[in-house]
Design an enzyme around this catalytic site. Structure first.
Site, PDB file in Angstrom:
ATOM      1  N   TYR A  55       0.823  -1.220   0.000  1.00 25.49           N
ATOM      2  CA  TYR A  55       0.000   0.000   0.000  1.00 25.49           C
ATOM      3  C   TYR A  55       0.855   1.267   0.000  1.00 25.49           C
ATOM      4  CZ  TYR A  55      -4.167  -2.767   0.181  1.00 25.49           C
ATOM      5  OH  TYR A  55      -5.162  -3.640  -0.165  1.00 25.49           O
ATOM      6  N   ARG A  58       1.324   1.841  -3.601  1.00 28.97           N
ATOM      7  CA  ARG A  58       0.082   2.347  -4.222  1.00 28.97           C
ATOM      8  C   ARG A  58      -0.101   3.833  -3.874  1.00 28.97           C
ATOM      9  NH1 ARG A  58       1.179  -1.727  -5.320  1.00 28.97           N
ATOM     10  NH2 ARG A  58       1.942  -0.440  -6.994  1.00 28.97           N
ATOM     11  N   ASN A  89     -12.787   2.833  -5.703  1.00 29.59           N
ATOM     12  CA  ASN A  89     -11.365   3.180  -5.731  1.00 29.59           C
ATOM     13  C   ASN A  89     -10.896   3.649  -4.365  1.00 29.59           C
ATOM     14  OD1 ASN A  89     -11.488   2.562  -8.371  1.00 29.59           O
ATOM     15  ND2 ASN A  89     -11.480   4.655  -9.123  1.00 29.59           N
ATOM     16  N   VAL A  90      -9.632   3.373  -4.109  1.00 30.31           N
ATOM     17  CA  VAL A  90      -9.053   3.797  -2.835  1.00 30.31           C
ATOM     18  C   VAL A  90      -8.178   5.036  -3.018  1.00 30.31           C
ATOM     19  CG1 VAL A  90      -9.228   1.500  -1.813  1.00 30.31           C
ATOM     20  CG2 VAL A  90      -7.141   2.104  -3.071  1.00 30.31           C
ATOM     21  N   ASP A  91      -7.961   5.445  -4.277  1.00 30.86           N
ATOM     22  CA  ASP A  91      -7.210   6.686  -4.507  1.00 30.86           C
ATOM     23  C   ASP A  91      -8.123   7.889  -4.215  1.00 30.86           C
ATOM     24  OD1 ASP A  91      -8.646   7.619  -6.906  1.00 30.86           O
ATOM     25  OD2 ASP A  91      -7.699   5.964  -7.962  1.00 30.86           O
ATOM     26  N   HIS A 106     -14.530   0.941  -0.569  1.00 33.25           N
ATOM     27  CA  HIS A 106     -13.448   0.008  -0.228  1.00 33.25           C
ATOM     28  C   HIS A 106     -12.320   0.667   0.559  1.00 33.25           C
ATOM     29  CE1 HIS A 106     -14.823  -2.779  -3.748  1.00 33.25           C
ATOM     30  NE2 HIS A 106     -15.620  -2.807  -2.712  1.00 33.25           N
ATOM     31  N   THR A 173     -16.015   0.037 -13.997  1.00 32.64           N
ATOM     32  CA  THR A 173     -16.051  -1.111 -13.083  1.00 32.64           C
ATOM     33  C   THR A 173     -16.484  -2.374 -13.810  1.00 32.64           C
ATOM     34  OG1 THR A 173     -17.059  -2.075 -11.109  1.00 32.64           O
ATOM     35  CG2 THR A 173     -18.293  -0.312 -12.152  1.00 32.64           C
TER      36      THR A 173
HETATM   37  P1  NAD Z   1     -12.916  -3.238 -11.512  1.00 32.38           P
HETATM   38  O1  NAD Z   1     -13.456  -4.544 -11.054  1.00 32.38           O
HETATM   39  O2  NAD Z   1     -13.685  -2.061 -11.174  1.00 32.38           O
HETATM   40  O3  NAD Z   1     -12.488  -3.439 -13.119  1.00 32.38           O
HETATM   41  C1  NAD Z   1     -11.868  -2.466 -13.921  1.00 32.38           C
HETATM   42  C2  NAD Z   1     -12.802  -2.139 -15.066  1.00 32.38           C
HETATM   43  O4  NAD Z   1     -12.343  -0.945 -15.684  1.00 32.38           O
HETATM   44  C3  NAD Z   1     -12.871  -3.212 -16.165  1.00 32.38           C
HETATM   45  O5  NAD Z   1     -14.227  -3.515 -16.433  1.00 32.38           O
HETATM   46  C4  NAD Z   1     -12.258  -2.519 -17.393  1.00 32.38           C
HETATM   47  O6  NAD Z   1     -12.864  -2.917 -18.609  1.00 32.38           O
HETATM   48  C5  NAD Z   1     -12.530  -1.065 -17.086  1.00 32.38           C
HETATM   49  N1  NAD Z   1     -11.643  -0.128 -17.733  1.00 32.38           N
HETATM   50  C6  NAD Z   1     -10.347  -0.289 -18.105  1.00 32.38           C
HETATM   51  N2  NAD Z   1      -9.874   0.829 -18.673  1.00 32.38           N
HETATM   52  C7  NAD Z   1     -10.882   1.741 -18.662  1.00 32.38           C
HETATM   53  C8  NAD Z   1     -11.010   3.089 -19.097  1.00 32.38           C
HETATM   54  N3  NAD Z   1     -10.005   3.719 -19.673  1.00 32.38           N
HETATM   55  N4  NAD Z   1     -12.192   3.709 -18.919  1.00 32.38           N
HETATM   56  C9  NAD Z   1     -13.250   3.074 -18.334  1.00 32.38           C
HETATM   57  N5  NAD Z   1     -13.176   1.785 -17.920  1.00 32.38           N
HETATM   58  C10 NAD Z   1     -12.010   1.137 -18.069  1.00 32.38           C
HETATM   59  O7  NAD Z   1     -11.675  -2.859 -10.906  1.00 32.38           O
HETATM   60  P2  NAD Z   1     -10.503  -3.808 -10.553  1.00 32.38           P
HETATM   61  O8  NAD Z   1      -9.311  -3.286 -11.228  1.00 32.38           O
HETATM   62  O9  NAD Z   1     -10.903  -5.198 -10.828  1.00 32.38           O
HETATM   63  O10 NAD Z   1     -10.419  -3.496  -8.989  1.00 32.38           O
HETATM   64  C11 NAD Z   1     -11.360  -3.909  -8.025  1.00 32.38           C
HETATM   65  C12 NAD Z   1     -10.944  -3.323  -6.689  1.00 32.38           C
HETATM   66  O11 NAD Z   1      -9.514  -3.222  -6.518  1.00 32.38           O
HETATM   67  C13 NAD Z   1     -11.391  -1.902  -6.591  1.00 32.38           C
HETATM   68  O12 NAD Z   1     -12.714  -1.898  -6.300  1.00 32.38           O
HETATM   69  C14 NAD Z   1     -10.410  -1.332  -5.555  1.00 32.38           C
HETATM   70  O13 NAD Z   1     -10.826  -1.652  -4.259  1.00 32.38           O
HETATM   71  C15 NAD Z   1      -9.124  -2.007  -5.913  1.00 32.38           C
HETATM   72  N6  NAD Z   1      -8.331  -1.162  -6.865  1.00 32.38           N
HETATM   73  C16 NAD Z   1      -8.346   0.208  -6.724  1.00 32.38           C
HETATM   74  C17 NAD Z   1      -7.627   1.004  -7.589  1.00 32.38           C
HETATM   75  C18 NAD Z   1      -7.691   2.518  -7.428  1.00 32.38           C
HETATM   76  O14 NAD Z   1      -8.030   2.997  -6.357  1.00 32.38           O
HETATM   77  N7  NAD Z   1      -7.418   3.307  -8.470  1.00 32.38           N
HETATM   78  C19 NAD Z   1      -6.879   0.426  -8.613  1.00 32.38           C
HETATM   79  C20 NAD Z   1      -6.862  -0.990  -8.724  1.00 32.38           C
HETATM   80  C21 NAD Z   1      -7.612  -1.760  -7.841  1.00 32.38           C
END
Ligand code: NAD
Length: 230
Positions: A55, A58, A89-91, A106, A173
């Site tokens: 983390y 991250r 998202n956690v950011d 989350h 998502t």
């Molecule tokens: P997720 O289950 O929400 O899946 C990511 C989705 O984003 C996919 O459906 C993909 O097709 C879509 N995607 C990819 N590029 C895109 C774009 N440019 N525009 C719109 N959609 C796009 O997320 P995950 O990565 O499976 O993560 C699940 C959990 O992991 C999150 O709920 C969080 O708790 C954690 N996580 C957080 C972050 C963050 O805070 N930024 C990043 C990674 C993982």
């Protein structure tokens, strides 16, 4: 006349355009780690140092990232609607873009909490949380993140907000992680629902569902034109 309630459900995909990777797009590993190693109570008990370092990295990446067009458009919609962003998202990029009502389902990267008293939550300045960083009761601090297998304390508030939505926007998502994905079932079935994703998740047919097969920035630009014209 009260302004319409616009509820946004956002996931890792909206931050992908700021350079923060999602994990499902990269074969189920999160930055090279099995998610259960770094995002579960079992992983924490087995190797807290690894989890803290994961983390920390991250957090470092989030500090270097800036909000993108998608985050900014959602913030700008507050001129027209009562917007609530419910994010997985956690950011903190929604807040950096100017969104004022954000619910983090989350948890939050920039907060820590006590391992013996979950009501003790502290801001993290900078990027580092270390072994030996203690709460005021003397126990180790952990990331303020909802790990797999843990309860989602903000879920009740999120369901109430979904229930009152006049418009729903689902962006970036995969709708795989429950209970967040189930929020779709809490909105009134007749309201307009827009789903923005370049890789559209499987969604059961429902009335007034609009699928926008685009990335967050481009898709939200298109959506704003639709919403603000009407
Ligand atoms: P997720 O289950 O929400 O899946 C990511 C989705 O984003 C996919 O459906 C993909 O097709 C879509 N995607 C990819 N590029 C895109 C774009 N440019 N525009 C719109 N959609 C796009 O997320 P995950 O990565 O499976 O993560 C699940 C959990 O992991 C999150 O709920 C969080 O708790 C954690 N996580 C957080 C972050 C963050 O805070 N930024 C990043 C990674 C993982």
């Amino acid at each position: 006349m009260p302004r319409p309630q616009l509820v946004v459900l956002s996931g890792a995909g909206i931050s992908a355009e700021s350079g923060i990777p999602t994990f499902r797009d990269a074969d189920g590993l999160w930055e090279g780690h099995d998610i259960m190693e770094v995002a579960s109570p079992q992983g924490w008990n087995a190797n807290p140092e690894l989890v803290l370092e994961f983390y920390n990295q991250r957090r470092k990446a989030a500090l270097e990232a800036s909000p993108n067009t998608g985050h900014k458009i959602l913030a700008s919609l507050e001129q027209y609607f009562e917007v609530t962003v419910i994010t997985q998202n956690v950011d903190n990029l929604h807040e950096s873009a100017g969104s004022t009502r954000v619910i983090h389902l989350h948890g939050e990267l920039f907060k820590s909490r006590s391992t013996i008293d979950s009501s003790l939550v502290y801001p993290i300045d900078g990027w580092e949380l270390k072994l030996g960083d203690l709460c005021k009761k003397g126990s180790q601090l952990r990331p303020h993140i909802v790990w797999f297998g843990e309860e989602v304390p903000m879920m009740e508030q999120a369901t109430i907000i979904c229930n009152s939505a006049d418009i729903l926007v689902v962006v970036g998502t995969s709708l795989i992680v429950y209970p967040a994905a189930g929020l779709l079932n809490f909105v009134n079935s007749q309201i307009p629902k827009y789903v923005i994703n370049p890789n559209m998740p499987q969604i059961d047919p429902m009335p007034n569902l609009h699928l926008i097969h685009k990335g967050a920035g481009e898709g939200l630009t298109e959506l704003k034109e639709i919403l603000v014209k009407n």
